[in-house]
Design a protein around this motif. Structure first.
Motif, short mmCIF file in Angstrom:
data_model
loop_
_atom_site.label_atom_id
_atom_site.label_comp_id
_atom_site.label_asym_id
_atom_site.label_seq_id
_atom_site.Cartn_x
_atom_site.Cartn_y
_atom_site.Cartn_z
N ASN A 7 0.80 -1.22 0.00
CA ASN A 7 0.00 0.00 0.00
C ASN A 7 0.84 1.27 0.00
OD1 ASN A 7 -2.48 -1.46 0.18
ND2 ASN A 7 -2.07 -1.81 2.35
N LYS A 8 2.15 1.14 0.04
CA LYS A 8 3.00 2.32 0.03
C LYS A 8 2.97 2.96 -1.36
CE LYS A 8 4.46 1.87 4.26
NZ LYS A 8 4.11 2.85 5.31
N PRO A 9 2.82 4.28 -1.43
CA PRO A 9 2.65 4.90 -2.76
C PRO A 9 3.83 4.71 -3.69
CG PRO A 9 2.96 6.57 -1.05
CD PRO A 9 2.74 5.27 -0.34
N TYR A 10 5.07 4.70 -3.16
CA TYR A 10 6.22 4.51 -4.03
C TYR A 10 6.19 3.14 -4.71
CZ TYR A 10 8.63 8.78 -2.61
OH TYR A 10 8.97 10.10 -2.42
N ASN A 11 5.61 2.17 -4.04
CA ASN A 11 5.48 0.85 -4.64
C ASN A 11 4.21 0.74 -5.48
OD1 ASN A 11 6.85 0.48 -1.75
ND2 ASN A 11 7.71 -1.02 -3.14
N ALA A 12 3.07 1.02 -4.86
CA ALA A 12 1.78 0.77 -5.51
C ALA A 12 1.53 1.69 -6.70
CB ALA A 12 0.65 0.91 -4.48
N HIS A 13 1.98 2.94 -6.62
CA HIS A 13 1.58 3.93 -7.63
C HIS A 13 2.76 4.54 -8.40
CE1 HIS A 13 -2.20 3.40 -5.72
NE2 HIS A 13 -1.87 4.03 -4.63
N TYR A 14 3.92 3.91 -8.27
CA TYR A 14 5.09 4.43 -9.00
C TYR A 14 5.93 3.27 -9.56
CZ TYR A 14 9.38 7.16 -9.86
OH TYR A 14 10.49 7.75 -10.43
N GLU A 15 6.54 2.49 -8.67
CA GLU A 15 7.42 1.42 -9.15
C GLU A 15 6.65 0.33 -9.89
OE1 GLU A 15 9.71 -2.11 -9.56
OE2 GLU A 15 7.96 -1.97 -8.24
N ARG A 16 5.58 -0.14 -9.32
CA ARG A 16 4.89 -1.29 -9.90
C ARG A 16 4.22 -0.98 -11.23
NH1 ARG A 16 2.94 -3.90 -4.09
NH2 ARG A 16 5.02 -4.73 -3.59
N PRO A 17 3.51 0.13 -11.38
CA PRO A 17 2.94 0.42 -12.71
C PRO A 17 4.00 0.53 -13.80
CG PRO A 17 1.89 1.78 -11.05
CD PRO A 17 3.05 1.12 -10.37
N ALA A 18 5.13 1.14 -13.47
CA ALA A 18 6.18 1.30 -14.48
C ALA A 18 6.81 -0.04 -14.85
CB ALA A 18 7.25 2.26 -13.96
N THR A 19 7.10 -0.86 -13.86
CA THR A 19 7.69 -2.17 -14.14
C THR A 19 6.74 -3.03 -14.95
OG1 THR A 19 9.06 -2.11 -12.14
CG2 THR A 19 8.60 -4.27 -13.08
#
Length: 239
Positions: free
Chosen positions: A24-36
């Protein structure tokens, strides 16, 4: 990542936190994961390695996409969290990415995905060579790492062109945890990819998703001006 390192012990300690909170952390959920995920090819019916699987989020997503997954991590606790998440649906292997990946046969994999793991390794020669060996001709490597500009500026280093070990401290709900990782200049990242035999297909410095702004507006604004992570897709050439 060597098993005696500060980061190894730290990730053993953080395994529950990763399983419980990191999704649920924004750097993971809404930045890293969508890009990857945007760099991934279709994986249905494909053999995929999740290299540095942590608590298994990508392993679970890849399984949902129809992939046959081998999940790898140096931390026994992270492997335990991944098993808790996916049960016996994936092949789980505790292994150090610094060492030969003998459990992966030559030309046996269609995709290798590595999310925010390679910056824990000082030398990429062995791991990229092993990824290349394990991939089929035409196979794809997708990975994310700390952005060189971010590490250089945030840690106020003096020489951008060095590869050097950095010490950091993360605040988690369970307390502060010390971690270590390497920063390296962009040219060394690209050179290592080419030396291993890969062809670079795409490099992303993406904007965060709109949902990030709703969760953390100040951090969202910063990410629209300075990158945090670097995202790369490379391919093993066809014979």
């Amino acid at each position: 990542m060597h098993k005696e390192s500060v980061s190894h012990q730290s990730y053993e300690e953080m395994a529950e936190y990763y399983f419980r909170d990191i999704d649920n952390k924004p750097y993971n959920a809404h930045y890293e994961r969508p890009a990857t995920l945007s760099l991934l090819p279709g994986v249905e019916g494909k053999s995929v390695v999740d290299a540095g699987c942590a608590a298994g989020w990508y392993t679970e997503q890849l399984l949902r996409m129809g992939a046959k997954v081998t999940a790898v991590d140096f931390s026994s606790r992270m492997i335990e969290m991944t098993r808790r998440r996916v049960g016996g649906k994936a092949r789980l292997v505790q292994a150090d990415l610094n060492e030969p990946l003998a459990f992966l046969a030559d030309a046996s994999q269609d995709v290798v995905l590595s999310s925010l793991a390679l910056h824990y390794l000082k030398d990429w020669t062995s791991v990229l060579s092993e990824f290349y060996r394990a991939l089929k001709p035409g196979g794809v490597l997708v990975f994310s790492v700390h952005h060189p500009f971010m590490d250089f500026t945030h840690f106020q280093k003096e020489n951008y062109f060095l590869t050097e070990l950095l010490d950091d401290e993360w605040n988690t709900p369970d307390g502060k945890v010390k971690v270590q990782f390497y920063r390296r200049p962009l040219y060394q990242i690209i050179a290592a990819i080419h030396r291993a035999g890969f062809v670079l297909e795409e490099l992303l410095e993406p904007m965060p998703a709109d949902a990030f702004r709703q969760q953390a507006p100040l951090a969202y604004d910063k990410l629209t001006r300075t990158p945090q992570f670097l995202f790369i897709r490379a391919r093993k050439p066809q014979l």
